[in-house]
Design a protein around this motif. Sequence first.
Motif, PDB file in Angstrom:
ATOM      1  N   THR A 152       0.855  -1.179   0.000  1.00 29.47           N
ATOM      2  CA  THR A 152       0.000   0.000   0.000  1.00 29.47           C
ATOM      3  C   THR A 152       0.897   1.235   0.000  1.00 29.47           C
ATOM      4  OG1 THR A 152      -0.150   0.009   2.414  1.00 29.47           O
ATOM      5  CG2 THR A 152      -1.926  -1.104   1.210  1.00 29.47           C
ATOM      6  N   GLU A 163      -5.140   6.100  -1.890  1.00 29.92           N
ATOM      7  CA  GLU A 163      -4.398   5.037  -1.210  1.00 29.92           C
ATOM      8  C   GLU A 163      -4.363   3.868  -2.172  1.00 29.92           C
ATOM      9  OE1 GLU A 163      -2.201   3.419   1.941  1.00 29.92           O
ATOM     10  OE2 GLU A 163      -2.964   5.449   1.748  1.00 29.92           O
ATOM     11  N   GLU A 164      -3.215   3.665  -2.812  1.00 28.91           N
ATOM     12  CA  GLU A 164      -3.068   2.554  -3.752  1.00 28.91           C
ATOM     13  C   GLU A 164      -2.861   1.254  -2.983  1.00 28.91           C
ATOM     14  OE1 GLU A 164      -0.869   5.001  -7.337  1.00 28.91           O
ATOM     15  OE2 GLU A 164       0.284   3.553  -6.184  1.00 28.91           O
ATOM     16  N   GLU A 165      -3.560   0.224  -3.414  1.00 32.02           N
ATOM     17  CA  GLU A 165      -3.355  -1.109  -2.848  1.00 32.02           C
ATOM     18  C   GLU A 165      -2.988  -2.043  -3.990  1.00 32.02           C
ATOM     19  OE1 GLU A 165      -5.586  -4.590  -0.282  1.00 32.02           O
ATOM     20  OE2 GLU A 165      -6.659  -2.766  -0.765  1.00 32.02           O
ATOM     21  N   ARG A 189      -5.310  -3.382  -6.966  1.00 31.31           N
ATOM     22  CA  ARG A 189      -6.603  -3.838  -6.455  1.00 31.31           C
ATOM     23  C   ARG A 189      -7.511  -2.671  -6.071  1.00 31.31           C
ATOM     24  NH1 ARG A 189      -6.856  -8.468  -2.083  1.00 31.31           N
ATOM     25  NH2 ARG A 189      -5.655  -7.005  -0.815  1.00 31.31           N
ATOM     26  N   SER A 190      -6.936  -1.565  -5.690  1.00 32.14           N
ATOM     27  CA  SER A 190      -7.744  -0.411  -5.292  1.00 32.14           C
ATOM     28  C   SER A 190      -8.424   0.260  -6.482  1.00 32.14           C
ATOM     29  CB  SER A 190      -6.890   0.602  -4.532  1.00 32.14           C
ATOM     30  OG  SER A 190      -5.759   0.977  -5.294  1.00 32.14           O
ATOM     31  N   GLN A 221     -15.377  -0.476 -10.626  1.00 35.31           N
ATOM     32  CA  GLN A 221     -15.093  -1.551  -9.658  1.00 35.31           C
ATOM     33  C   GLN A 221     -14.959  -2.869 -10.351  1.00 35.31           C
ATOM     34  OE1 GLN A 221     -14.434  -0.941  -6.412  1.00 35.31           O
ATOM     35  NE2 GLN A 221     -14.667   1.203  -6.927  1.00 35.31           N
TER      36      GLN A 221
END
Length: 115
Positions: A66, A87-89, A102-103, A115
């Motif tokens: 993250t 917030e990159e995941e 995934r984010s 999504q």
Amino acid sequence: SRRIKFDNTARAYASSLEWSDFEKVVLFAVGPGQLTPPDPALYRDVKITAYEPAGAVAGADGKTITRPAKIRYVQLSRMSERSVTVEEEWVYLEETGRWYLRSGLPPLGGVVRPQ
């Protein structure tokens, strides 16, 4: 090996984003359950002016990372610069041997993240 793959993926993502190449950017968000990438045409009114990722934090298993990132962009129809912090995941999939975002894609220019 995963860390090197992440660094390469992160650089490619940053380059694609900085060039506003959404044809490539959307491919980073394709993961399990997503058979087709989000439509890059959703971002046709957006020009990225800066992408500034901050310190990455790896999960204990080494398969998640993250990091916050600030993105500045111009919405061309309004000719106004805006910014968003996301917030990159990132997740590493053993079965594909690659990292994916995934984010999802950042919400830019009124575009709601697919999504």
